[in-house]
Write a protein that holds these residues in place. Structure first.
Motif, mmCIF file in Angstrom:
data_model
loop_
_atom_site.group_PDB
_atom_site.id
_atom_site.type_symbol
_atom_site.label_atom_id
_atom_site.label_comp_id
_atom_site.label_asym_id
_atom_site.label_seq_id
_atom_site.Cartn_x
_atom_site.Cartn_y
_atom_site.Cartn_z
ATOM 1 N N SER A 8 0.836 -1.201 0.000
ATOM 2 C CA SER A 8 0.000 0.000 0.000
ATOM 3 C C SER A 8 0.865 1.242 0.000
ATOM 4 O O SER A 8 1.977 1.252 0.530
ATOM 5 C CB SER A 8 -0.916 0.008 1.230
ATOM 6 N N ARG A 19 -4.206 1.323 -2.741
ATOM 7 C CA ARG A 19 -3.761 -0.063 -2.778
ATOM 8 C C ARG A 19 -3.489 -0.479 -4.226
ATOM 9 O O ARG A 19 -4.425 -0.608 -5.019
ATOM 10 C CB ARG A 19 -4.804 -0.985 -2.155
ATOM 11 N N LEU A 34 -6.497 0.960 -6.143
ATOM 12 C CA LEU A 34 -7.753 1.264 -5.476
ATOM 13 C C LEU A 34 -7.527 2.423 -4.526
ATOM 14 O O LEU A 34 -6.712 2.339 -3.610
ATOM 15 C CB LEU A 34 -8.255 0.044 -4.695
ATOM 16 N N GLU A 36 -9.018 3.855 -1.729
ATOM 17 C CA GLU A 36 -9.992 3.293 -0.800
ATOM 18 C C GLU A 36 -10.463 4.320 0.220
ATOM 19 O O GLU A 36 -9.657 5.091 0.752
ATOM 20 C CB GLU A 36 -9.356 2.100 -0.078
ATOM 21 N N ARG A 43 -18.862 4.652 -5.785
ATOM 22 C CA ARG A 43 -17.619 4.066 -6.283
ATOM 23 C C ARG A 43 -17.514 4.349 -7.776
ATOM 24 O O ARG A 43 -18.514 4.312 -8.490
ATOM 25 C CB ARG A 43 -17.576 2.549 -6.022
ATOM 26 N N GLU A 74 -14.924 6.309 -3.572
ATOM 27 C CA GLU A 74 -13.884 5.298 -3.770
ATOM 28 C C GLU A 74 -13.640 5.095 -5.262
ATOM 29 O O GLU A 74 -14.587 5.056 -6.059
ATOM 30 C CB GLU A 74 -14.305 3.975 -3.130
ATOM 31 N N ARG A 112 -18.041 -4.785 -3.400
ATOM 32 C CA ARG A 112 -17.424 -4.355 -2.152
ATOM 33 C C ARG A 112 -18.482 -3.816 -1.189
ATOM 34 O O ARG A 112 -19.535 -3.353 -1.594
ATOM 35 C CB ARG A 112 -16.357 -3.270 -2.429
#
Length: 234
Positions: A8, A19, A34, A36, A43, A74, A112
Motif C-alpha cells: 500500500s 492499494r 484502489l 480506498e 464508487r 472510492e 465491495r
C-alpha cells in the motif's frame, strides 16, 4: 478473478489508502490502484485513455482519482491489457478483451461493502468502452469526457499526433503522411506508434467499435436510460 496485492502507498490524507494490485483476468494481469475510503458515497471505475495517451494523461488522471477519494468517493483505476504496467502484448488484444476487463473490474468493485452506487467514468477511448459497458447494463451512472464517436476516430487522432512529431525529425522523401501509415495498416503491416504495436486487426475492428447511438447526446441518453449520464466534450 484473483487479486494480488502490492504494498500500500501512503497518502497525504491519513484517512485514505491507495492499494496497488494485479487483477488476474484471462490471459493477463491488470495493474490497478484502489483509492480506498471507509464509507464511500459512491464508487467509480476509471476507464482511461488508450496506449500512448495513457502516458500523456497519467498525472492528471491520478490527481482526479485522489480528488474523488478526498470527496468520499472510492476509485479504482487500471491499465488496459497490453498497456502501461499491465501484462500482455497490445498487438494480441481486442476490444472484446478490454470490454471483458470492464465487466470483471465492475463486478469486483460493485461487490465491495458497504454497498454504494457504481459509476463508470471514461476518457477518450475509455469513454467508448465505458459507454458500451453502460449500455449493456453495467453501472448506476456514466460520465464521459471527450468521447469520440468510434474507436477508429480515437486511433486516428493518436496516429495524427504521432505522425506530426515524427515529421519534425525527418526531411524530404523520408517524411510520410498519416495516409501512408494507414495504408500500411490496411495492407496487413504492424505499425509501431509511440512504442506500441498496432495490428491490422485492431485497426479493422476499430471501425465497428462505436458509441451506442443512445449515448451520442445527453438528451438521447435521458430518453434511453433510467440512469444518469453526463457527457463533456472538449
Amino acid at each position: 478473478m484473483r487479486l494480488n496485492h502490492l504494498p500500500s502507498q501512503p497518502h497525504a490524507d491519513e484517512r485514505l489508502t491507495e492499494r496497488a494490485a494485479y487483477f488476474q483476468v484471462p490471459g493477463a494481469h491488470l495493474y490497478s490502484v484502489l483509492h480506498e475510503v471507509e464509507q464511500p458515497a459512491a464508487r467509480v471505475l476509471l476507464v482511461g485513455p488508450f496506449a500512448s495517451e495513457r502516458h500523456n494523461t497519467y498525472i492528471p488522471w491520478v490527481r482526479w482519482a485522489r480528488f474523488l477519494a478526498e470527496k468520499n468517493i472510492e476509485v479504482l483505476r487500471y491499465d488496459y491489457r497490453g498497456i502501461g504496467e499491465s501484462t500482455g502484448a497490445l498487438e494480441e488484444m481486442t476490444f472484446a478483451d478490454w470490454s471483458q476487463d470492464i465487466r470483471l473490474l465492475s463486478n469486483w468493485l460493485g461487490a465491495r461493502t458497504p454497498k454504494a452506487p457504481l459509476i463508470l467514468h471514461g476518457l477518450a477511448m475509455g469513454a467508448v468502452l465505458a459507454g458500451r459497458a453502460f449500455d449493456e447494463g453495467i453501472g448506476n451512472g456514466l460520465l464521459m469526457w471527450s468521447p469520440p464517436i468510434s474507436a477508429n476516430l480515437a486511433l486516428r487522432s493518436t496516429l495524427m499526433r504521432w505522425v506530426g512529431l515524427e515529421q519534425i525529425f525527418k526531411f524530404g522523401a523520408n517524411r510520410r503522411s498519416t495516409a501512408d501509415y494507414i495504408r500500411e495498416l490496411e495492407q496487413g503491416s504492424t505499425l509501431e506508434v509511440d512504442g506500441y504495436q498496432w495490428s491490422t486487426k485492431l485497426w479493422q475492428e476499430s471501425f465497428g467499435f462505436a458509441l451506442p447511438e443512445a449515448l451520442m447526446t445527453e438528451q438521447s441518453s435521458s430518453d434511453a436510460y433510467d440512469r444518469p449520464v453526463k457527457i463533456t466534450r472538449s
